[in-house]
Design a protein around this motif. Structure first.
Motif, PDB file in Angstrom:
ATOM      1  N   LEU A  94      36.330  42.216  36.659  1.00  0.00           N
ATOM      2  CA  LEU A  94      36.372  41.881  38.089  1.00  0.00           C
ATOM      3  C   LEU A  94      35.455  42.790  38.909  1.00  0.00           C
ATOM      4  N   PHE A  95      34.843  43.766  38.242  1.00  0.00           N
ATOM      5  CA  PHE A  95      33.921  44.676  38.902  1.00  0.00           C
ATOM      6  C   PHE A  95      32.496  44.368  38.454  1.00  0.00           C
ATOM      7  N   PRO A  96      31.497  44.523  39.353  1.00  0.00           N
ATOM      8  CA  PRO A  96      30.113  44.309  38.940  1.00  0.00           C
ATOM      9  C   PRO A  96      29.758  45.221  37.764  1.00  0.00           C
ATOM     10  N   LEU A  97      29.010  44.689  36.818  1.00  0.00           N
ATOM     11  CA  LEU A  97      28.596  45.473  35.652  1.00  0.00           C
ATOM     12  C   LEU A  97      27.853  46.737  36.080  1.00  0.00           C
ATOM     13  N   GLU A  98      27.048  46.609  37.150  1.00  0.00           N
ATOM     14  CA  GLU A  98      26.290  47.766  37.637  1.00  0.00           C
ATOM     15  C   GLU A  98      27.222  48.864  38.159  1.00  0.00           C
ATOM     16  N   ILE A  99      28.351  48.478  38.732  1.00  0.00           N
ATOM     17  CA  ILE A  99      29.327  49.456  39.220  1.00  0.00           C
ATOM     18  C   ILE A  99      29.958  50.204  38.054  1.00  0.00           C
ATOM     19  N   VAL A 100      30.315  49.480  36.996  1.00  0.00           N
ATOM     20  CA  VAL A 100      30.888  50.117  35.804  1.00  0.00           C
ATOM     21  C   VAL A 100      29.877  51.084  35.199  1.00  0.00           C
ATOM     22  N   GLN A 101      28.607  50.675  35.156  1.00  0.00           N
ATOM     23  CA  GLN A 101      27.560  51.555  34.635  1.00  0.00           C
ATOM     24  C   GLN A 101      27.420  52.809  35.488  1.00  0.00           C
ATOM     25  N   LEU A 102      27.506  52.656  36.802  1.00  0.00           N
ATOM     26  CA  LEU A 102      27.397  53.792  37.711  1.00  0.00           C
ATOM     27  C   LEU A 102      28.579  54.749  37.534  1.00  0.00           C
ATOM     28  N   VAL A 103      29.779  54.198  37.384  1.00  0.00           N
ATOM     29  CA  VAL A 103      30.947  55.037  37.154  1.00  0.00           C
ATOM     30  C   VAL A 103      30.820  55.789  35.830  1.00  0.00           C
ATOM     31  N   LYS A 104      30.280  55.135  34.812  1.00  0.00           N
ATOM     32  CA  LYS A 104      30.100  55.799  33.508  1.00  0.00           C
ATOM     33  C   LYS A 104      29.246  57.058  33.639  1.00  0.00           C
ATOM     34  N   GLU A 105      28.254  57.009  34.533  1.00  0.00           N
ATOM     35  CA  GLU A 105      27.390  58.178  34.752  1.00  0.00           C
ATOM     36  C   GLU A 105      28.130  59.298  35.474  1.00  0.00           C
ATOM     37  N   LYS A 106      29.246  58.967  36.131  1.00  0.00           N
ATOM     38  CA  LYS A 106      29.968  59.941  36.942  1.00  0.00           C
ATOM     39  C   LYS A 106      31.196  60.526  36.245  1.00  0.00           C
ATOM     40  N   CYS A 107      31.508  60.086  35.027  1.00  0.00           N
ATOM     41  CA  CYS A 107      32.749  60.534  34.396  1.00  0.00           C
ATOM     42  C   CYS A 107      32.520  61.022  32.969  1.00  0.00           C
ATOM     43  N   GLY A 108      33.473  61.808  32.498  1.00  0.00           N
ATOM     44  CA  GLY A 108      33.397  62.304  31.135  1.00  0.00           C
ATOM     45  C   GLY A 108      33.870  61.302  30.105  1.00  0.00           C
ATOM     46  N   MET A 109      34.835  60.464  30.474  1.00  0.00           N
ATOM     47  CA  MET A 109      35.352  59.433  29.570  1.00  0.00           C
ATOM     48  C   MET A 109      35.634  58.178  30.368  1.00  0.00           C
ATOM     49  N   LEU A 110      35.142  57.035  29.875  1.00  0.00           N
ATOM     50  CA  LEU A 110      35.350  55.742  30.544  1.00  0.00           C
ATOM     51  C   LEU A 110      36.314  54.908  29.708  1.00  0.00           C
ATOM     52  N   VAL A 111      37.427  54.510  30.340  1.00  0.00           N
ATOM     53  CA  VAL A 111      38.495  53.788  29.651  1.00  0.00           C
ATOM     54  C   VAL A 111      38.733  52.461  30.362  1.00  0.00           C
ATOM     55  N   GLY A 112      38.961  51.409  29.593  1.00  0.00           N
ATOM     56  CA  GLY A 112      39.246  50.096  30.167  1.00  0.00           C
ATOM     57  C   GLY A 112      40.531  49.513  29.607  1.00  0.00           C
ATOM     58  N   TYR A 113      41.211  48.716  30.428  1.00  0.00           N
ATOM     59  CA  TYR A 113      42.414  48.011  29.991  1.00  0.00           C
ATOM     60  C   TYR A 113      42.362  46.584  30.517  1.00  0.00           C
ATOM     61  N   GLN A 114      42.406  45.629  29.589  1.00  0.00           N
ATOM     62  CA  GLN A 114      42.393  44.215  29.948  1.00  0.00           C
ATOM     63  C   GLN A 114      43.812  43.690  29.845  1.00  0.00           C
ATOM     64  N   TRP A 115      44.517  43.656  30.972  1.00  0.00           N
ATOM     65  CA  TRP A 115      45.916  43.217  30.922  1.00  0.00           C
ATOM     66  C   TRP A 115      45.998  41.698  31.006  1.00  0.00           C
ATOM     67  N   ASP A 116      45.052  41.062  30.379  1.00  0.00           N
ATOM     68  CA  ASP A 116      45.021  39.614  30.204  1.00  0.00           C
ATOM     69  C   ASP A 116      44.272  39.345  28.911  1.00  0.00           C
ATOM     70  N   GLY A 117      44.415  38.145  28.339  1.00  0.00           N
ATOM     71  CA  GLY A 117      43.737  37.839  27.089  1.00  0.00           C
ATOM     72  C   GLY A 117      42.224  37.908  27.226  1.00  0.00           C
ATOM     73  N   LEU A 118      41.542  38.380  26.177  1.00  0.00           N
ATOM     74  CA  LEU A 118      40.083  38.505  26.222  1.00  0.00           C
ATOM     75  C   LEU A 118      39.408  37.147  26.376  1.00  0.00           C
ATOM     76  N   ASP A 119      39.872  36.164  25.622  1.00  0.00           N
ATOM     77  CA  ASP A 119      39.193  34.870  25.644  1.00  0.00           C
ATOM     78  C   ASP A 119      39.488  34.076  26.914  1.00  0.00           C
ATOM     79  N   ARG A 120      40.517  34.453  27.648  1.00  0.00           N
ATOM     80  CA  ARG A 120      40.776  33.791  28.922  1.00  0.00           C
ATOM     81  C   ARG A 120      39.677  34.143  29.933  1.00  0.00           C
ATOM     82  N   TYR A 121      39.194  35.373  29.863  1.00  0.00           N
ATOM     83  CA  TYR A 121      38.111  35.834  30.736  1.00  0.00           C
ATOM     84  C   TYR A 121      37.008  36.431  29.874  1.00  0.00           C
ATOM     85  N   PRO A 122      36.230  35.585  29.177  1.00  0.00           N
ATOM     86  CA  PRO A 122      35.268  36.071  28.174  1.00  0.00           C
ATOM     87  C   PRO A 122      34.150  36.946  28.730  1.00  0.00           C
ATOM     88  N   ALA A 123      33.976  36.980  30.054  1.00  0.00           N
ATOM     89  CA  ALA A 123      32.960  37.874  30.622  1.00  0.00           C
ATOM     90  C   ALA A 123      33.234  39.329  30.251  1.00  0.00           C
TER      91      ALA A 123
END
Length: 337
Positions: A97-126
């Motif tokens: 739900l976040f722009p890919l560029e935003i996730v990339q920018l956050v990755k540059e600002k943190c020591g560890m990047l963690v994600g949680y998909q609280w919905d099925g992967l194939d329901r939102y394949p993006a």
């Protein structure tokens, strides 16, 4: 020294506030960035709506609406991130739900990047476009453990609340959005509980006038405004039994199950997969299969079996957060096969 965290999460029923409070209670400095809940997306104009209809119908592009949603939030999120320095961790709930560029920018600002998909992967394949950016990425449905890129977890209960949880009165509590397959199940349970003189606090969320009339016609209560999560927890804590209706699009367990664990509530659920978990006790959880009045009464009358403290702690937010961020002394959270 306090750890620092960027928490990126959709504004779904007030979840950001609860997440932030629990992280802060665990000693984190939290920088919060949010996007509107996806169900609140609105087209800017008629052209966008027609464009989405055309692309979905004739080009098979089911992702166009999500792309519009993401694009609408990019500028605001970029501005928010300018004021955030380097952090120890970043956690994205529903990264897609976040722009890919935003996730990339956050990755540059943190020591560890963690994600949680609280919905099925194939329901939102993006979401597959985001996996390569994650240091740790979690799913709550065992069918999504497809490769080394995904790790298992469950939902949890928030434990920043007071530990003096009342036992609850003899009331069943349910709140959920309207779905055709749910309403008759809810009504069947409501009728049987009424016959057993059990109080019910049942709310069906919809702002569709036709559905409001349908819900009222079944003797149930429609609500047209979303209840903030922390307000919802007040009803959870004041109840004796919680009702959980599984979303058939995935097998993962809802928050309602874990609220039952954390706040010592009985749960009636339509999710048969709950029987596979280490916290399952038939005295505490009834898997609904159109049981008779006598069978339902037997479940209600049998005393709640208090769970071992280590199991309760395992499914708390504090352990969930420690496991997600790979902090010392956490208990791993696995999913049954």
């Amino acid at each position: 020294m306090r750890k620092s965290l960027i928490l990126a999460i959709p504004e779904h029923v007030g979840f950001p506030s609860a997440f932030k409070k629990n992280f802060e209670s665990e000693g984190f400095n939290v920088s919060l960035i949010t996007v509107p809940a996806s169900e609140h997306f609105k087209y800017k104009n008629l052209f966008q709506r027609l464009q989405n209809l055309f692309r979905k119908t004739f080009l098979g592009d089911k992702d166009f609406k999500r792309k519009l949603f993401v694009k609408n939030n990019k500028e605001r999120l970029t501005e928010q991130l300018k004021s955030i320095e380097h952090t120890d961790y970043a956690l994205f709930i529903r990264p897609d739900l976040f722009p890919l560029e935003i996730v990339q920018l956050v990755k540059e600002k943190c020591g560890m990047l963690v994600g949680y998909q609280w919905d099925g992967l194939d329901r939102y394949p993006a979401i597959y476009q985001y996996l390569h950016l994650m240091d740790r990425f979690f799913v709550f449905d065992a069918t999504d453990l497809k490769s080394n890129t995904t790790l298992p977890t469950t939902n949890f209960y928030f434990d920043f609340l007071s530990t003096s949880i009342p036992s609850g009165n003899d009331t069943l509590y349910y709140i959920g959005s309207y779905l055709d397959g749910r309403i008759d199940i809810v009504k069947d349970i409501d009728n049987k509980l009424k016959d057993l003189n059990v109080d019910r606090n049942i709310k069906i969320a919809t702002n569709n006038e036709r559905i409001i009339q349908l819900v009222q016609g079944k003797g149930l209560t429609p609500i047209s405004t979303l209840v903030p999560y922390e307000e919802n927890l007040t009803d959870v804590i004041n109840a004796h039994i919680l009702l959980d209706i599984q979303n058939p699009i995935h097998n993962g367990l809802s928050f309602r199950i874990f609220e039952g664990i954390g706040y010592d509530k009985k749960v009636i659920t339509t999710n048969p997969h709950v029987i596979k978990y280490d916290f399952y006790r038939p005295e505490n959880i009834l898997i609904w299969n159109e049981q008779s009045l006598a069978e339902l009464k037997q479940f209600i009358d049998i005393p709640y079996q208090v769970l071992p403290e280590d199991i309760k702690q395992k499914y708390s937010f504090s352990n969930w957060a420690a496991y997600m961020l790979d902090l010392p002394q956490h208990m791993p959270i696995n999913l049954p096969n």
